[in-house]
Design an enzyme around this catalytic site. Structure first.
Site, PDB file in Angstrom:
ATOM      1  N   GLU A 159      39.467  52.666  35.885  1.00  0.00           N
ATOM      2  CA  GLU A 159      38.658  52.791  37.413  1.00  0.00           C
ATOM      3  C   GLU A 159      37.321  52.869  37.433  1.00  0.00           C
ATOM      4  O   GLU A 159      36.510  52.676  38.297  1.00  0.00           O
ATOM      5  CB  GLU A 159      39.582  53.886  38.233  1.00  0.00           C
ATOM      6  CG  GLU A 159      41.000  53.362  38.578  1.00  0.00           C
ATOM      7  CD  GLU A 159      42.143  53.393  37.577  1.00  0.00           C
ATOM      8  OE1 GLU A 159      41.839  53.647  36.609  1.00  0.00           O
ATOM      9  OE2 GLU A 159      43.213  53.338  38.054  1.00  0.00           O
TER      10      GLU A 159
ATOM     11  N   GLY B 115      46.389  51.492  38.164  1.00  0.00           N
ATOM     12  CA  GLY B 115      47.696  51.837  39.003  1.00  0.00           C
ATOM     13  C   GLY B 115      48.849  51.550  37.921  1.00  0.00           C
ATOM     14  O   GLY B 115      49.934  51.773  38.423  1.00  0.00           O
TER      15      GLY B 115
HETATM   16  C1  HXC Z   1      43.676  41.624  41.289  1.00  0.00           C
HETATM   17  C2  HXC Z   1      43.879  40.922  38.989  1.00  0.00           C
HETATM   18  C3  HXC Z   1      44.021  42.219  38.601  1.00  0.00           C
HETATM   19  C4  HXC Z   1      43.607  43.073  39.574  1.00  0.00           C
HETATM   20  C5  HXC Z   1      43.750  40.803  36.968  1.00  0.00           C
HETATM   21  N1  HXC Z   1      44.011  40.111  38.068  1.00  0.00           N
HETATM   22  N2  HXC Z   1      43.912  42.055  37.301  1.00  0.00           N
HETATM   23  N3  HXC Z   1      43.708  40.655  40.408  1.00  0.00           N
HETATM   24  N4  HXC Z   1      43.583  43.030  40.961  1.00  0.00           N
HETATM   25  N5  HXC Z   1      43.790  44.502  39.130  1.00  0.00           N
HETATM   26  C6  HXC Z   1      43.856  38.596  38.127  1.00  0.00           C
HETATM   27  C7  HXC Z   1      42.546  38.007  37.869  1.00  0.00           C
HETATM   28  O1  HXC Z   1      41.653  38.029  38.878  1.00  0.00           O
HETATM   29  C8  HXC Z   1      42.969  36.560  37.476  1.00  0.00           C
HETATM   30  O2  HXC Z   1      43.330  35.935  38.512  1.00  0.00           O
HETATM   31  C9  HXC Z   1      44.202  36.779  36.807  1.00  0.00           C
HETATM   32  O3  HXC Z   1      44.673  37.932  37.280  1.00  0.00           O
HETATM   33  C10 HXC Z   1      44.540  36.735  35.375  1.00  0.00           C
HETATM   34  O4  HXC Z   1      43.241  37.885  34.779  1.00  0.00           O
HETATM   35  P1  HXC Z   1      42.102  37.524  33.888  1.00  0.00           P
HETATM   36  O5  HXC Z   1      41.173  38.480  34.260  1.00  0.00           O
HETATM   37  O6  HXC Z   1      41.547  36.113  34.015  1.00  0.00           O
HETATM   38  O7  HXC Z   1      42.781  37.545  32.549  1.00  0.00           O
HETATM   39  P2  HXC Z   1      42.212  38.264  31.333  1.00  0.00           P
HETATM   40  O8  HXC Z   1      40.606  37.490  31.191  1.00  0.00           O
HETATM   41  O9  HXC Z   1      43.162  38.113  30.083  1.00  0.00           O
HETATM   42  O10 HXC Z   1      41.761  39.820  31.366  1.00  0.00           O
HETATM   43  C11 HXC Z   1      42.917  40.624  31.540  1.00  0.00           C
HETATM   44  C12 HXC Z   1      42.546  41.957  32.102  1.00  0.00           C
HETATM   45  C13 HXC Z   1      41.537  41.853  33.281  1.00  0.00           C
HETATM   46  C14 HXC Z   1      41.587  42.743  31.073  1.00  0.00           C
HETATM   47  C15 HXC Z   1      43.625  42.786  32.271  1.00  0.00           C
HETATM   48  O11 HXC Z   1      42.268  40.881  34.428  1.00  0.00           O
HETATM   49  C16 HXC Z   1      41.143  43.025  33.930  1.00  0.00           C
HETATM   50  O12 HXC Z   1      40.241  43.733  33.560  1.00  0.00           O
HETATM   51  N6  HXC Z   1      41.843  43.231  35.115  1.00  0.00           N
HETATM   52  C17 HXC Z   1      41.651  44.581  35.964  1.00  0.00           C
HETATM   53  C18 HXC Z   1      42.023  45.837  35.504  1.00  0.00           C
HETATM   54  C19 HXC Z   1      41.558  46.950  36.224  1.00  0.00           C
HETATM   55  O13 HXC Z   1      40.364  47.200  36.398  1.00  0.00           O
HETATM   56  N7  HXC Z   1      42.529  47.747  36.869  1.00  0.00           N
HETATM   57  C20 HXC Z   1      42.393  48.925  37.717  1.00  0.00           C
HETATM   58  C21 HXC Z   1      42.320  48.500  38.901  1.00  0.00           C
HETATM   59  S1  HXC Z   1      42.067  49.850  40.110  1.00  0.00           S
HETATM   60  P3  HXC Z   1      42.157  34.787  39.310  1.00  0.00           P
HETATM   61  O14 HXC Z   1      42.999  33.884  40.371  1.00  0.00           O
HETATM   62  O15 HXC Z   1      41.087  35.485  39.799  1.00  0.00           O
HETATM   63  O16 HXC Z   1      41.917  33.771  37.813  1.00  0.00           O
HETATM   64  C22 HXC Z   1      43.297  50.686  40.172  1.00  0.00           C
HETATM   65  C23 HXC Z   1      43.503  51.758  41.235  1.00  0.00           C
HETATM   66  C24 HXC Z   1      44.848  52.463  41.271  1.00  0.00           C
HETATM   67  O17 HXC Z   1      44.587  50.394  39.765  1.00  0.00           O
HETATM   68  C25 HXC Z   1      44.829  53.167  42.561  1.00  0.00           C
HETATM   69  C26 HXC Z   1      44.745  52.657  43.932  1.00  0.00           C
HETATM   70  C27 HXC Z   1      44.855  53.712  44.942  1.00  0.00           C
END
Ligand code: HXC
Length: 256
Positions: free
Chosen positions: A132, A109
């Site tokens: 995703e 997103g």
């Molecule tokens: C909620 C998130 C988050 C997310 C990161 N965080 N991304 N929380 N939603 N999308 C939070 C983590 O849980 C963590 O908090 C803090 O942010 C730091 O993230 P880390 O994972 O510890 O950092 P790092 O190891 O450096 O990794 C960074 C990262 C990873 C590679 C960006 O965070 C990641 O893969 N995030 C998810 C990316 C993703 O899949 N995005 C797509 C989402 S679906 P805590 O408190 O837990 O330590 C989407 C659909 C859109 O976007 C359409 C919807 C209708």
């Protein structure tokens, strides 16, 4: 606003996504706040352009807030997607230029938000991706469509199916971002681009945005729209000033 900060200086508004502890993950309230602030800024004649960026050094936005997903079902999931579509379409169709200043991760997103902006400038540490499918999902804020429009079907297919990330130079080579700036100069580079646009005719800029957007809207004949706007602009006081300034060998004064 709870999840964003909005500042206006020297005729440029900056919207900063402000959940650095969650890498600026987009919950629905944050997206609604963006929509509300965009509506306000659109009405404000003092604002000539808008920058959207993320707080902290690590992320523009790491996607939708995954932690909210377990409570969603088919109906509320679709509603979440629709809510984002509504606001992102609002950004894309704004008559003032909007730049995404991508300062780190722009995933899912987050990348979809950046793609809804008219222009994208990336810092050299920016990382882009559509992860995703790793979650058993597809992009839900327009990403399956806008990524195709920006980088072509083959590469969009590759990045969405593999969920692989790309760095800023790759994003620039693919046409996903307009340019790459050194990290410390990202906002300055974005402001410079908006100042340049602000010197042009504001009505012409808004009609150019609308015409270019029509090129990817199957419901609108973009060629017809272009001809209509060209005629309208020729008759406008803005064009009269631009043409007079050329003939008189001076700079045009488009904004009083
Ligand atoms: C909620 C998130 C988050 C997310 C990161 N965080 N991304 N929380 N939603 N999308 C939070 C983590 O849980 C963590 O908090 C803090 O942010 C730091 O993230 P880390 O994972 O510890 O950092 P790092 O190891 O450096 O990794 C960074 C990262 C990873 C590679 C960006 O965070 C990641 O893969 N995030 C998810 C990316 C993703 O899949 N995005 C797509 C989402 S679906 P805590 O408190 O837990 O330590 C989407 C659909 C859109 O976007 C359409 C919807 C209708």
């Amino acid at each position: 606003m709870k999840f964003i900060k909005v500042e206006v200086s020297s005729n440029i508004a900056t919207i900063t996504l402000n959940r650095p502890d969650a890498l600026n993950a987009l919950n629905n309230d944050l997206i609604v706040e963006i929509g509300a602030s965009i509506s306000e800024l659109d009405k404000d004649d003092e604002v000539h352009g808008i920058i959207i960026t993320g707080s902290g050094e690590k992320a523009f936005a790491a996607g939708a807030d995954i932690k909210g997903f377990p409570e969603l079902d088919e109906v509320s999931g679709k509603a979440l997607s629709q809510s984002g579509h509504h606001v992102f379409n609002q950004i894309e169709n704004l008559s003032k230029p909007v730049i995404a200043a991508v300062n780190g991760y722009a995933l899912g997103g987050g990348l979809e938000l950046a793609m809804a902006c008219h222009l994208r400038i990336a810092s050299e540490n920016a990382v882009f991706g559509m992860p995703e499918t790793k979650l058993g999902l597809i992009p839900g804020y327009g990403g399956t469509q806008r990524l195709v429009h920006l980088i072509g079907k083959a590469k969009a297919m590759e990045y969405i199916l593999t969920a692989e990330m790309m760095d800023a130079p790759t994003a620039a080579n693919l046409g996903l971002v307009n340019s790459v700036a050194p990290s410390g100069l990202l906002i300055e580079a974005s402001r410079d681009m908006l100042y340049k646009i602000a010197k042009r005719g504001p009505l012409a800029v808004s009609k150019a945005i609308e015409s270019i957007n029509a090129s990817v809207n199957p419901e609108i004949d973009g060629f017809e729209l272009e001809m209509k706007f060209f005629g309208e602009l020729l008759a406008s006081s803005e064009c009269k000033e631009g043409v007079a300034a050329f003939i008189e060998k001076r700079k045009p004064v488009f904004r009083k």
